[in-house]
Design a protein around this motif. Structure first.
Motif, PDB file in Angstrom:
ATOM      1  N   MET A 135      -7.991   2.993  12.308  1.00 46.51           N
ATOM      2  CA  MET A 135      -6.988   4.137  11.937  1.00 46.51           C
ATOM      3  C   MET A 135      -7.744   5.394  11.703  1.00 46.51           C
ATOM      4  O   MET A 135      -9.009   5.115  11.177  1.00 46.51           O
ATOM      5  N   PRO A 136      -7.092   6.435  11.978  1.00 49.36           N
ATOM      6  CA  PRO A 136      -7.927   7.867  11.614  1.00 49.36           C
ATOM      7  C   PRO A 136      -8.124   8.189  10.156  1.00 49.36           C
ATOM      8  O   PRO A 136      -7.444   7.614   9.161  1.00 49.36           O
ATOM      9  N   GLU A 137      -9.124   8.821   9.957  1.00 44.66           N
ATOM     10  CA  GLU A 137      -9.590   9.283   8.726  1.00 44.66           C
ATOM     11  C   GLU A 137      -8.187   9.949   8.189  1.00 44.66           C
ATOM     12  O   GLU A 137      -7.840  10.724   8.801  1.00 44.66           O
ATOM     13  N   GLY A 138      -8.057   9.951   6.858  1.00 44.80           N
ATOM     14  CA  GLY A 138      -6.772  10.413   6.311  1.00 44.80           C
ATOM     15  C   GLY A 138      -5.672   9.665   6.429  1.00 44.80           C
ATOM     16  O   GLY A 138      -4.486  10.019   5.535  1.00 44.80           O
ATOM     17  N   THR A 139      -5.830   8.452   6.873  1.00 47.95           N
ATOM     18  CA  THR A 139      -4.649   7.368   6.861  1.00 47.95           C
ATOM     19  C   THR A 139      -4.199   7.166   5.340  1.00 47.95           C
ATOM     20  O   THR A 139      -4.976   7.130   4.459  1.00 47.95           O
ATOM     21  N   SER A 140      -2.834   7.234   5.126  1.00 48.34           N
ATOM     22  CA  SER A 140      -2.398   6.856   3.966  1.00 48.34           C
ATOM     23  C   SER A 140      -2.056   5.351   3.832  1.00 48.34           C
ATOM     24  O   SER A 140      -2.115   4.485   4.672  1.00 48.34           O
ATOM     25  N   GLY A 141      -1.947   4.790   2.551  1.00 46.96           N
ATOM     26  CA  GLY A 141      -1.622   3.664   2.184  1.00 46.96           C
ATOM     27  C   GLY A 141      -1.296   3.206   0.898  1.00 46.96           C
ATOM     28  O   GLY A 141      -1.672   4.125  -0.011  1.00 46.96           O
ATOM     29  N   VAL A 142      -0.642   1.957   0.673  1.00 49.22           N
ATOM     30  CA  VAL A 142      -0.291   1.804  -0.831  1.00 49.22           C
ATOM     31  C   VAL A 142      -0.291   0.136  -0.987  1.00 49.22           C
ATOM     32  O   VAL A 142       0.297  -0.582   0.248  1.00 49.22           O
ATOM     33  N   LEU A 143      -0.892  -0.471  -1.769  1.00 54.95           N
ATOM     34  CA  LEU A 143      -0.893  -1.812  -1.913  1.00 54.95           C
ATOM     35  C   LEU A 143       0.599  -2.316  -2.366  1.00 54.95           C
ATOM     36  O   LEU A 143       1.092  -1.799  -3.173  1.00 54.95           O
ATOM     37  N   VAL A 144       0.959  -3.581  -1.858  1.00 60.68           N
ATOM     38  CA  VAL A 144       2.463  -4.010  -2.398  1.00 60.68           C
ATOM     39  C   VAL A 144       2.622  -5.414  -2.353  1.00 60.68           C
ATOM     40  O   VAL A 144       1.337  -6.092  -2.303  1.00 60.68           O
ATOM     41  N   ALA A 145       3.455  -5.985  -2.818  1.00 60.69           N
ATOM     42  CA  ALA A 145       3.725  -7.541  -2.747  1.00 60.69           C
ATOM     43  C   ALA A 145       3.254  -8.211  -1.463  1.00 60.69           C
ATOM     44  O   ALA A 145       2.639  -9.177  -1.536  1.00 60.69           O
ATOM     45  N   GLY A 146       3.626  -7.584  -0.415  1.00 60.86           N
ATOM     46  CA  GLY A 146       3.567  -8.355   0.937  1.00 60.86           C
ATOM     47  C   GLY A 146       4.083  -7.685   1.894  1.00 60.86           C
ATOM     48  O   GLY A 146       4.424  -6.487   1.743  1.00 60.86           O
ATOM     49  N   THR A 147       4.055  -8.183   2.991  1.00 59.97           N
ATOM     50  CA  THR A 147       4.405  -7.530   4.335  1.00 59.97           C
ATOM     51  C   THR A 147       5.961  -7.132   4.330  1.00 59.97           C
ATOM     52  O   THR A 147       6.357  -6.164   4.876  1.00 59.97           O
ATOM     53  N   VAL A 310       0.483  -1.395   3.287  1.00 62.23           N
ATOM     54  CA  VAL A 310       1.012  -0.717   4.331  1.00 62.23           C
ATOM     55  C   VAL A 310       0.074   0.583   4.529  1.00 62.23           C
ATOM     56  O   VAL A 310      -0.215   0.905   3.464  1.00 62.23           O
ATOM     57  N   LEU A 311      -0.359   0.577   5.853  1.00 64.25           N
ATOM     58  CA  LEU A 311      -0.933   1.911   6.169  1.00 64.25           C
ATOM     59  C   LEU A 311      -0.207   2.731   6.836  1.00 64.25           C
ATOM     60  O   LEU A 311       0.491   2.194   7.969  1.00 64.25           O
ATOM     61  N   ILE A 312      -0.254   4.049   6.833  1.00 66.37           N
ATOM     62  CA  ILE A 312       0.438   5.073   7.648  1.00 66.37           C
ATOM     63  C   ILE A 312      -0.352   6.151   7.929  1.00 66.37           C
ATOM     64  O   ILE A 312      -0.990   6.774   7.228  1.00 66.37           O
ATOM     65  N   ALA A 313      -0.415   6.298   9.345  1.00 68.87           N
ATOM     66  CA  ALA A 313      -1.409   7.241   9.872  1.00 68.87           C
ATOM     67  C   ALA A 313      -1.048   8.857   9.350  1.00 68.87           C
ATOM     68  O   ALA A 313      -2.115   9.611   9.127  1.00 68.87           O
ATOM     69  N   ASP A 314       0.067   9.290   9.098  1.00 67.63           N
ATOM     70  CA  ASP A 314       0.434  10.363   8.756  1.00 67.63           C
ATOM     71  C   ASP A 314       0.657  10.189   7.113  1.00 67.63           C
ATOM     72  O   ASP A 314       1.666  10.033   6.858  1.00 67.63           O
ATOM     73  N   GLU A 315      -0.162  10.835   6.548  1.00 62.19           N
ATOM     74  CA  GLU A 315      -0.071  11.035   4.861  1.00 62.19           C
ATOM     75  C   GLU A 315       1.190  11.872   4.545  1.00 62.19           C
ATOM     76  O   GLU A 315       1.811  11.329   3.648  1.00 62.19           O
TER      77      GLU A 315
END
Length: 477
Positions: A135-147, A310-315
């Motif tokens: 995924m591109p640099e700058g991709t956002s994300g957050v650790l969560v309980a699960g999918t 979850v990873l999200i390309a657009d922060e």
């Protein structure tokens, strides 16, 4: 015996020397559990033990608690730590979790925000993962309980992108439609229900050789637009639940670009083929073109429960879907209230545990190569199981093994109803005997045995002996 220290010294130990000795004893007992895990399969919980869990809350000594955990807790685990557990898709846990767990307990970090080490570690874990997922640099994300939770977060970001006012005014009469292949995990349906979009607005597209039919997908999108709906979301599979198959993720990305849809990939376990050897690595090609990915560390990265991402390309899209900072949570330029951005602005939880620590510990202790080799080996073992099944004249695979999932029937020479009953019975007998844990699923109108191999402790001899046990019970049946 009640511990009088609680009365005189609050909730910290009155006698640290005694507490330290019992903590050491608990550590040794835990290490024994890990080292002897092959000798400790799942077993049914006796009624007396169930009754012993009743909460008395009267106070006990540390020694008594360690004794009770040793006798009443450790023996009655869910089975997934055992080398022959292949039921459902559950990770095994790692010895590194024990080290991380101790540090995590004494730090007791709330990673919702503020300026402390756990948040920087989480950002590092997220960035490492986004690189592995291409995924591109700058991709956002957050650790969560699960999918399941990750899916809700991704779908909300997708909805806010097409309906910027939805957080303020609601969805109103707009009918959003989403698209996924038949057999998509139930997390997709639940997320659409929770967001008020409704599962009837999920279009299940037929499959061709385990992949979404792209022509049928385009036709369904056009049909929905003509009927006044607003297509907004396309969900791809990277490792389907039943058979471990993968959508053509590059093909889906092309459709999403042409139709202006948000592409989400359910990669709960299958995304991790990105660090496996070929040919399995190629199964997830194109995943980096997704707008969002949901995946779990507690499945095919073996880390202890719970830990998803979850990873999200657009922060900006990610943040706009969740950020809401009341006055008592205002950030500061310096001090503990610094450290922006805060993870509470990227998900549902304000109070969050330190999930990154066990991921970071595993990556640093074992290294990417070792974890990738374990994933590769799981795929090889699934292929070996398929070979074992096809070597028995009366067994039959539901479909060719693609990744780490093998589904089969034990007696193809019986009538369909008899096959289903036999397969279900075999699964239960092997679970109860401790020989192996298969789950069941439905394929070709039958209840079949299913092995989902996300177990780093499994070896070839486990496969041989488990299939031999299935064959023995099949003949007896």
């Amino acid at each position: 015996m009640a511990n009088d220290s609680a009365k005189s010294c609050g909730l910290d130990p009155d006698n640290w020397k005694n507490f330290r000795a019992e903590a050491h004893r608990m550590l040794e007992t835990s290490l024994d559990q890990l080292q002897q895990v092959a000798e400790r399969p799942w077993q049914e919980v006796p009624e007396a033990v169930k009754e012993s869990y009743a909460v008395e809350a009267s106070g006990a000594s540390a020694a008594e608690i360690v004794d009770r955990i040793t006798d009443e807790v450790l023996p009655y685990h869910g089975g997934n730590i055992h080398p022959r557990f292949w039921g459902w898709v559950q990770g095994t846990g790692l010895a590194s979790d024990l080290i991380a767990g101790m540090a995590g307990a004494v730090i007791n970090a709330n990673t919702g925000g503020r300026d402390h080490g756990a948040n920087y570690m989480e950002r590092a874990v997220i960035d490492w993962t986004r690189q592995k997922m291409d995924m591109p640099e700058g991709t956002s994300g957050v650790l969560v309980a699960g999918t399941s939770q990750a899916t809700v977060i991704a779908f909300q970001a997708a909805r806010v992108r097409v309906m910027p006012q939805v957080r303020k005014s609601g969805q109103g009469t707009t009918r959003l439609t989403a698209y996924a292949g038949q057999g998509i995990h139930n997390a997709t349906r639940k997320a659409l229900e929770l967001l008020g979009i409704g599962f009837e607005n999920l279009r299940l597209v037929p499959l061709i050789d385990g992949q979404m039919d792209l022509a049928a997908l385009r036709a369904q999108i056009a049909k929905d637009r003509a009927a006044g709906a607003q297509p907004f979301l396309l969900v791809g599979m990277a490792g389907s639940v039943d058979l471990g198959t993968y959508d053509d993720l590059n093909g889906l990305a092309d459709v999403a670009a042409d139709e202006d849809l948000w592409l989400h990939v359910d990669g709960a376990f299958g995304a991790w083929t990105r660090i496996a050897d070929d040919p399995w690595r190629g199964l997830s090609d194109g995943i980096g073109r997704a707008d969002s990915i949901a995946l779990d560390f507690h499945k095919w990265m073996y880390v202890g429960y719970d830990c998803g991402l979850v990873l999200i390309a657009d922060e900006a899209a990610h943040r706009s879907a969740f950020a809401a900072r009341p006055s008592y949570l205002e950030a500061a330029e310096r001090g503990l209230a610094g450290g922006d951005p805060w993870f509470c602005d990227y998900g549902i939880d304000l109070s969050r545990g330190n999930r990154a620590l066990k991921v970071w510990t595993a990556l640093e202790l074992y290294g990417e190569a070792a974890l990738g080799a374990a994933i590769t080996d799981n795929c090889r073992l699934a292929a070996l199981m398929a070979d074992e099944v096809t070597a028995h004249p009366n067994m039959r695979l539901a479909a060719p093994v693609v990744s780490n999932v093998c589904v089969f029937t034990a007696r193809n020479d019986l009538a369909p109803e008899a096959q289903s009953l036999l397969n279900s019975e075999i699964a239960q007998i092997l679970q109860e005997s401790g020989e192996a844990v298969f789950s069941t699923t439905r394929a070709d109108g039958l209840v079949m045995l299913r092995a989902a191999i996300t177990n780093h402790r499994s070896r070839a001899e486990d496969i041989h002996e488990a299939i031999a046990a299935v064959a023995r019970l099949a003949q007896a049946g």
